[in-house]
Enzyme design. Structure first.
Site, PDB file in Angstrom:
ATOM      1  N   LYS A 107       0.863  -1.186   0.000  1.00  0.00           N
ATOM      2  CA  LYS A 107       0.000   0.000   0.000  1.00  0.00           C
ATOM      3  C   LYS A 107       0.888   1.221   0.000  1.00  0.00           C
ATOM      4  O   LYS A 107       2.017   1.179   0.506  1.00  0.00           O
ATOM      5  CB  LYS A 107      -0.892   0.018   1.247  1.00  0.00           C
ATOM      6  CG  LYS A 107      -2.187   0.760   1.040  1.00  0.00           C
ATOM      7  CD  LYS A 107      -3.181  -0.095   0.290  1.00  0.00           C
ATOM      8  CE  LYS A 107      -4.516   0.553   0.119  1.00  0.00           C
ATOM      9  NZ  LYS A 107      -5.499  -0.410  -0.399  1.00  0.00           N
TER      10      LYS A 107
HETATM   11  P1  NAD Z   1     -13.070   7.321  -3.162  1.00  0.00           P
HETATM   12  O1  NAD Z   1     -12.108   8.397  -2.834  1.00  0.00           O
HETATM   13  O2  NAD Z   1     -13.510   7.126  -4.568  1.00  0.00           O
HETATM   14  O3  NAD Z   1     -14.392   7.483  -2.272  1.00  0.00           O
HETATM   15  C1  NAD Z   1     -14.356   7.621  -0.881  1.00  0.00           C
HETATM   16  C2  NAD Z   1     -15.682   8.162  -0.395  1.00  0.00           C
HETATM   17  O4  NAD Z   1     -15.667   8.208   1.031  1.00  0.00           O
HETATM   18  C3  NAD Z   1     -15.972   9.587  -0.877  1.00  0.00           C
HETATM   19  O5  NAD Z   1     -17.353   9.714  -1.132  1.00  0.00           O
HETATM   20  C4  NAD Z   1     -15.568  10.434   0.327  1.00  0.00           C
HETATM   21  O6  NAD Z   1     -16.242  11.685   0.369  1.00  0.00           O
HETATM   22  C5  NAD Z   1     -16.020   9.527   1.458  1.00  0.00           C
HETATM   23  N1  NAD Z   1     -15.364   9.816   2.725  1.00  0.00           N
HETATM   24  C6  NAD Z   1     -14.098  10.222   2.948  1.00  0.00           C
HETATM   25  N2  NAD Z   1     -13.914  10.412   4.253  1.00  0.00           N
HETATM   26  C7  NAD Z   1     -15.078  10.104   4.860  1.00  0.00           C
HETATM   27  C8  NAD Z   1     -15.515  10.115   6.202  1.00  0.00           C
HETATM   28  N3  NAD Z   1     -14.707  10.500   7.189  1.00  0.00           N
HETATM   29  N4  NAD Z   1     -16.800   9.729   6.471  1.00  0.00           N
HETATM   30  C9  NAD Z   1     -17.596   9.358   5.467  1.00  0.00           C
HETATM   31  N5  NAD Z   1     -17.258   9.338   4.175  1.00  0.00           N
HETATM   32  C10 NAD Z   1     -16.001   9.716   3.888  1.00  0.00           C
HETATM   33  O7  NAD Z   1     -12.388   5.975  -2.576  1.00  0.00           O
HETATM   34  P2  NAD Z   1     -12.723   4.474  -2.965  1.00  0.00           P
HETATM   35  O8  NAD Z   1     -11.725   4.022  -3.968  1.00  0.00           O
HETATM   36  O9  NAD Z   1     -14.179   4.334  -3.223  1.00  0.00           O
HETATM   37  O10 NAD Z   1     -12.327   3.728  -1.590  1.00  0.00           O
HETATM   38  C11 NAD Z   1     -13.245   3.597  -0.519  1.00  0.00           C
HETATM   39  C12 NAD Z   1     -12.817   2.471   0.396  1.00  0.00           C
HETATM   40  O11 NAD Z   1     -12.747   1.256  -0.346  1.00  0.00           O
HETATM   41  C13 NAD Z   1     -11.437   2.629   1.034  1.00  0.00           C
HETATM   42  O12 NAD Z   1     -11.462   2.042   2.329  1.00  0.00           O
HETATM   43  C14 NAD Z   1     -10.539   1.820   0.134  1.00  0.00           C
HETATM   44  O13 NAD Z   1      -9.354   1.391   0.801  1.00  0.00           O
HETATM   45  C15 NAD Z   1     -11.465   0.673  -0.188  1.00  0.00           C
HETATM   46  N6  NAD Z   1     -11.113  -0.080  -1.401  1.00  0.00           N
HETATM   47  C16 NAD Z   1     -11.043   0.542  -2.608  1.00  0.00           C
HETATM   48  C17 NAD Z   1     -10.753  -0.197  -3.746  1.00  0.00           C
HETATM   49  C18 NAD Z   1     -10.752   0.416  -5.125  1.00  0.00           C
HETATM   50  O14 NAD Z   1     -10.682  -0.343  -6.078  1.00  0.00           O
HETATM   51  N7  NAD Z   1     -10.857   1.724  -5.266  1.00  0.00           N
HETATM   52  C19 NAD Z   1     -10.493  -1.566  -3.630  1.00  0.00           C
HETATM   53  C20 NAD Z   1     -10.568  -2.177  -2.384  1.00  0.00           C
HETATM   54  C21 NAD Z   1     -10.895  -1.412  -1.269  1.00  0.00           C
END
Ligand code: NAD
Length: 418
Positions: A107
């Site tokens: 990461k």
């Molecule tokens: P992103 O940046 O596209 O979206 C994140 C969302 O969470 C946004 O809407 C943001 O406003 C919101 N957010 C941020 N801080 C917040 C808070 N304190 N309270 C509530 N909402 C909040 O990110 P993403 O890629 O969708 O990732 C989201 C989660 O999924 C993370 O934990 C990431 O590690 C996990 N994840 C992502 C992927 C991927 O392919 N992108 C894969 C596996 C896991």
């Protein structure tokens, strides 16, 4: 490993220790499996739009290199620390192992607020970080992908920077790129789509009728919004969604298309007219059948675990539930958990497909991608569910056991060098 000291890293270690106890892994063997292999911290200086220079902190942690290159996302968020990144790298290792991917976990992150930066500043930050990382990454060494706060464009800048450095195009240096640059069809949707698939399998296992279920999603970003759409296509009603600024709730169901249009215009769900406002904390405690935390770690804690009211907790985010909350939820068998390392694995599975396609310069159609994704998820799901039922252990323990056992076994077979 004091350098990683952080509540999220302690949480990941605690989860590991619980499983290691159950698997009776001797103390002498544990540290080698648990602690990250190596990490790099870099100072990333960039010129801001106002002409001043600011130095950001950037990190990359590679958890283990036993099974192949390392793989994992890159996060841009004000809360990023070395310890948080190390925990996320550790979870990536178990996730790759339980889905049978030939990777160790990794990461990366930069401590910054991407929402407060211009496109030019983000491009400079990304390019300089990639340059600083060049001795540490490579298509056969460590491959990055989008995570919280990063997206396809960031991956495109990384690919370009790396390619300019070596002198030829290297699409396999990152995944989650735009399709026009060697990205895979279906990568952007993969994580959320996988969440939808696994929730559907869980409703089957629990005898719930998906078309009668309601869903609350914390974090309407890449993963959360696609998960919401995917669940809606399976027939579920989406009653609440949120972002960093707050949430919206309509017990009769939200019109997702209208919410997306509103977000495109206003950059937030807050203020959406056909719903009442809720805070992120309230959203987690709303009555619903399926709760999808899809934002940050440590959202479900000992404080609110007794009050969540869902039937299925689908952990789309990494590490949304603390070990203390797990102890409370273990006493609440009415809440079925699809643990993060399984629930959001769709992203890394299709990242693996993208890497394979880039290495072969041979690209697949979306149907092929989705079909292969669902086969891998189905395999992991059925093994984990069977183990959980057979040994009467929580789904998280079953999922982590599978991943940790595979990494341990690979280390055993390779032996200890020299
Ligand atoms: P992103 O940046 O596209 O979206 C994140 C969302 O969470 C946004 O809407 C943001 O406003 C919101 N957010 C941020 N801080 C917040 C808070 N304190 N309270 C509530 N909402 C909040 O990110 P993403 O890629 O969708 O990732 C989201 C989660 O999924 C993370 O934990 C990431 O590690 C996990 N994840 C992502 C992927 C991927 O392919 N992108 C894969 C596996 C896991």
């Amino acid at each position: 490993m004091e350098i990683y000291d952080h509540p999220t890293f302690q949480m990941a270690c605690r989860q590991f220790d619980l499983v290691a106890d159950r698997l009776e892994i001797p103390e002498t063997e544990r540290d080698r499996i648990k602690y990250p292999k190596r990490s790099l911290t870099v100072a990333v200086p960039i010129r801001l739009d106002d002409g001043s220079v600011r130095v950001f902190s950037g990190y990359r942690v590679q958890h283990h290199l036993t099974l192949g290159p390392t793989k994992g996302g890159l996060r841009y968020h004000p809360g990023v620390t070395l310890g948080e990144v190390a925990a996320l790298a550790m979870w990536m290792s178990w996730k790759c192992a339980l889905t049978g991917l030939p990777y160790g976990g990794a990461k990366g992150g930069i401590t910054c607020d991407p929402g407060a930066m211009s496109g030019t500043e983000l491009e400079h930050l990304t390019r300089r970080y990639t340059q600083e990382m060049i001795p540490f990454i490579g298509p056969q060494v460590d491959v990055m992908a989008p995570d919280l706060g990063t997206n396809e464009q960031i991956m495109a800048w990384m690919m370009d920077t790396y390619s300019m450095h070596v002198g030829y195009s290297v699409p396999s240096i990152v995944t989650g790129k735009p399709v026009g640059l060697g990205g895979s069809l279906g990568r952007r949707e993969a994580t959320g789509r996988g969440v939808g698939y696994l929730v559907n399998r869980a409703t089957d296992a629990l005898g719930l009728d998906m078309s009668k279920t309601t869903v609350a999603v914390q974090g309407f970003g890449n993963v959360g919004s696609v998960a919401a759409w995917s669940l809606a296509r399976y027939g579920a009603g989406i009653v609440a969604v949120s972002d960093v600024r707050g949430g919206i709730y309509n017990p009769k169901g939200l019109d997702l298309r209208a919410v997306e249009k509103f977000v495109a215009e206003n950059k937030t769900v807050v203020g959406f007219p056909e719903a009442e406002p809720v805070s992120n904390e309230q959203l987690l405690e709303l009555p619903c059948d399926i709760l999808v935390p899809a934002a940050l770690e440590r959202q479900i804690t000992e404080t609110n675990a007794g009050r969540i009211r869902c039937r299925i907790l689908a952990e789309a985010a990494n590490g949304p539930t603390t070990p203390e909350a797990d102890l409370i939820l273990d006493q609440r068998p009415e809440v079925f958990i699809i643990p993060d390392v399984l629930c959001n694995a769709g992203g890394v599975v299709v990242s693996y497909f993208e890497w394979v396609q880039d290495l072969q310069s041979f690209f697949w159609g979306e149907t092929e991608v989705v079909d292969k994704l669902f086969r891998i998820l189905e395999n992991a799901w059925s093994q984990i569910l069977a183990l959980s039922r057979k040994q009467n252990i929580p789904m998280r323990q079953a999922a982590l056991s599978l991943g940790i056992k595979r990494v341990r076994e690979a280390k055993r077979i390779r032996g200890l060098f020299p």
